[in-house]
Design a protein around this motif. Sequence first.
Motif, PDB file in Angstrom:
ATOM      1  N   ALA A 243       0.829  -1.210   0.000  1.00 46.33           N
ATOM      2  CA  ALA A 243       0.000   0.000   0.000  1.00 46.33           C
ATOM      3  C   ALA A 243       0.858   1.252   0.000  1.00 46.33           C
ATOM      4  N   ASN A 244       1.966   1.229   0.726  1.00 48.02           N
ATOM      5  CA  ASN A 244       2.798   2.428   0.853  1.00 48.02           C
ATOM      6  C   ASN A 244       3.360   2.902  -0.481  1.00 48.02           C
ATOM      7  N   MET A 245       3.596   1.979  -1.403  1.00 43.43           N
ATOM      8  CA  MET A 245       4.157   2.386  -2.691  1.00 43.43           C
ATOM      9  C   MET A 245       3.182   3.236  -3.508  1.00 43.43           C
ATOM     10  N   TRP A 246       1.905   3.230  -3.138  1.00 43.44           N
ATOM     11  CA  TRP A 246       0.902   4.001  -3.875  1.00 43.44           C
ATOM     12  C   TRP A 246       0.538   5.315  -3.189  1.00 43.44           C
ATOM     13  N   LEU A 247       1.143   5.623  -2.059  1.00 46.87           N
ATOM     14  CA  LEU A 247       0.732   6.812  -1.308  1.00 46.87           C
ATOM     15  C   LEU A 247       0.948   8.102  -2.087  1.00 46.87           C
ATOM     16  N   SER A 248       2.103   8.226  -2.742  1.00 48.34           N
ATOM     17  CA  SER A 248       2.373   9.466  -3.474  1.00 48.34           C
ATOM     18  C   SER A 248       1.394   9.640  -4.627  1.00 48.34           C
ATOM     19  N   THR A 249       1.039   8.542  -5.287  1.00 45.30           N
ATOM     20  CA  THR A 249       0.062   8.621  -6.374  1.00 45.30           C
ATOM     21  C   THR A 249      -1.315   8.986  -5.839  1.00 45.30           C
ATOM     22  N   LEU A 250      -1.697   8.368  -4.740  1.00 45.26           N
ATOM     23  CA  LEU A 250      -3.007   8.645  -4.147  1.00 45.26           C
ATOM     24  C   LEU A 250      -3.107  10.100  -3.706  1.00 45.26           C
ATOM     25  N   ALA A 251      -2.017  10.630  -3.166  1.00 45.39           N
ATOM     26  CA  ALA A 251      -2.026  12.011  -2.682  1.00 45.39           C
ATOM     27  C   ALA A 251      -2.253  13.008  -3.813  1.00 45.39           C
ATOM     28  N   GLY A 252      -1.967  12.607  -5.053  1.00 44.13           N
ATOM     29  CA  GLY A 252      -2.155  13.498  -6.190  1.00 44.13           C
ATOM     30  C   GLY A 252      -3.554  13.485  -6.759  1.00 44.13           C
ATOM     31  N   LEU A 253      -4.467  12.736  -6.148  1.00 43.63           N
ATOM     32  CA  LEU A 253      -5.842  12.658  -6.632  1.00 43.63           C
ATOM     33  C   LEU A 253      -6.746  13.593  -5.841  1.00 43.63           C
ATOM     34  N   ASP A 254      -7.949  13.804  -6.341  1.00 44.59           N
ATOM     35  CA  ASP A 254      -8.908  14.699  -5.699  1.00 44.59           C
ATOM     36  C   ASP A 254      -9.692  13.947  -4.631  1.00 44.59           C
TER      37      ASP A 254
END
Length: 711
Positions: A243-254
């Motif tokens: 899950a942690n590898m997707w945090l930066s991508t998730l943070a860029g969403l609305d």
Amino acid sequence: MSFAGLAPRRLVQLGALTLLSALFVAQLIGALLPSAPLLAVAGAGGLALDTALQYKQPGLLSALSKVRFDVTVRQLLRDALLLIGLLRLDEVGRGAQAAATVLLLGGYLTHFACQAAAVLVRRTRSLPVVTRNIDASALRLSTAPPRILSRRPGHRLLAFSVPATLGLAVSALGGEGLGAVLGTALSLALLLGGTAFLATWLLPKKRAVDERRVMEWIDAWLADYQPKVAMYFSGGASSAYQANMWLSTLAGLDKPLIVLRERFMVQKIDATDVPVICYPKVATMFSLENSTLKMMLHPANSGKTSQVLRIPTVKHAFINHGESDKLSSCNPYAKAYDEVWVAGPAARERYALADVGVEDKDIVEVGRPQLTPIRPYAGPPTGTYTTVLYAPTWEGWDGNPGNTSVVLAGENLVRRLLADEGVRLLYKPHPMTGSVDPRAGAANERIMAMIREANTRRTGERPGPEAAAELTRRTTALDELTSTSFRNSADEMERMLLQGAPDGSRDAAILAATAEWERAYWASFPEWEHQIITGPRPAIFACFNVADLLISDVSSVVSDWLSSEKPYAVANTSGLTEQEFREGFPTVRAATLLSPGAEEIPELLAAVREPARDGLGAERAALKEHLLGPAEPPSMVRFRAAVDALSARADERRVRMVGRLDEGAPSGDPELVDEPAESEHGENGSGAEDGSDTAHSLSAEPPNAEDTVTA
């Protein structure tokens, strides 16, 4: 019996058990003779040793508890032997003996009352949801009671028994009863005070609101925040990296959200500004159905995934946590999702060839947004040393010798690399290496020993003390930003209180602090020194950026590395011929293949240093696009577009459902009849109290997809 084959740790444990047993025997002999010195020394020594083992060897004492010789039994036996000894010593008066006995029994009764209070306190502090990055002050949260009172009954009993044991020992040695009376009285007073203090957490001032009001609060927060996309994750403690590898991508969403299922996982998620909600029970999780949430992203499969798939108002996309040519990257479970998001055409072809039921129309190519930090190829090495990153994967669950190169080729690879004076080696093994096959763990240890020994043969100028001081400063700054640790006594309610809504700047600050730390890290070592990297820092992408060459196995590490278009090699320990290996694993199409003996290393290094000898550059560029998709539009743009498209499908369904309700759809319409979240048989209709869904799950425990080396 021979002890030659026992590890030092086992010898220490055996010695501790032997000494503990000997002290009980000595205390028994001292009570029966009677011998006051033996009785007193053995009793006090046993308490001291037991206390030390509680902190230093808790696993050893857990083994004793399994045979019903737990801490309460051990301490009760010590106290009983001391009392027996006192009764046999004529010097101690009968009145003092009776008083000490009554006070000691009162202490044990109070200890059990304290334990009952601790159970009640823990229950009142266990909320139906756990959150991070959400202001939970409306729930009337409070800090946790001292851990020795609420969660450490063994530590509590031993600590509060010290006055009683010492008092009884003093009376035995001195032949008078005052010490026993005072000691047992002090222990009783401490236990009474501790119990009364712990009970204050049951008063309304320190108790959180009830479960109904907690759920009303979280529903109100969801209505106010209006999340659009969530990442759903469930798994074991070691799987959090998925899950942690997707945090930066998730943070860029609305309006993103993280939805978890295990309480412990809340603290396993790395520092982020994204709100986190954990729903331990499936019944409470179904409140998401009434929220504005449109879609969920799934980086891994788990048994609990089937539960959230039953929410009809939410669309689901499987995003995986890494792609490779292994079969785990085309899991049949993926057909349970509305869409499967992959990096590029290669994954689409992989699903088609696997024929696991995933239809081509449900596959969406989004690239790999996480790869943005990886710098592109800038030419051959220009310094004195060629930096080689050896990042093998682990052995996997199926026993295939071709999974990892560590066992059959690792030592040969490293030996040949170290033989080249112009090589600087970075060794970053997968964190699970050796967890299944002991041979992999042993080979890993030998490889690290070889690297350490090679460093002793190298000399040269080292960075000054200011470089180490700078790394220390940067480490402290980064730790302060990323830390999710709390005092030992903190429980989930206290952590919720302290982890309120962030100001929204932490993600950017962590990114900047990480870049500064990485610069300081590499500057703190001489350029000639080989490195063994086994911790979370530096991350694998940071190693990519300083390496000129990657040597790895068939894993997602190779796919990620290709975004740089730098040379790479893959070890073939599968037993397949080169042609079979390349045909079976498309990610190695542009790689130099290494045999178990690693005889190809010298020629490989020459091609890295002299690009004219590298005939695979164009092949790497083509394979990069095949695996990861086109460079334009950027992956993050494609990812956001996929989020918007699937969210639009969720909106369209809601509109259709409202229209059918307005038209008066028949009660038997299957699209309007959702599975109940709760039935008379249990939370999910299966009778499982822990929220598992055995009756309706799509897979009992589907295996996760590719495991990768991550930060």
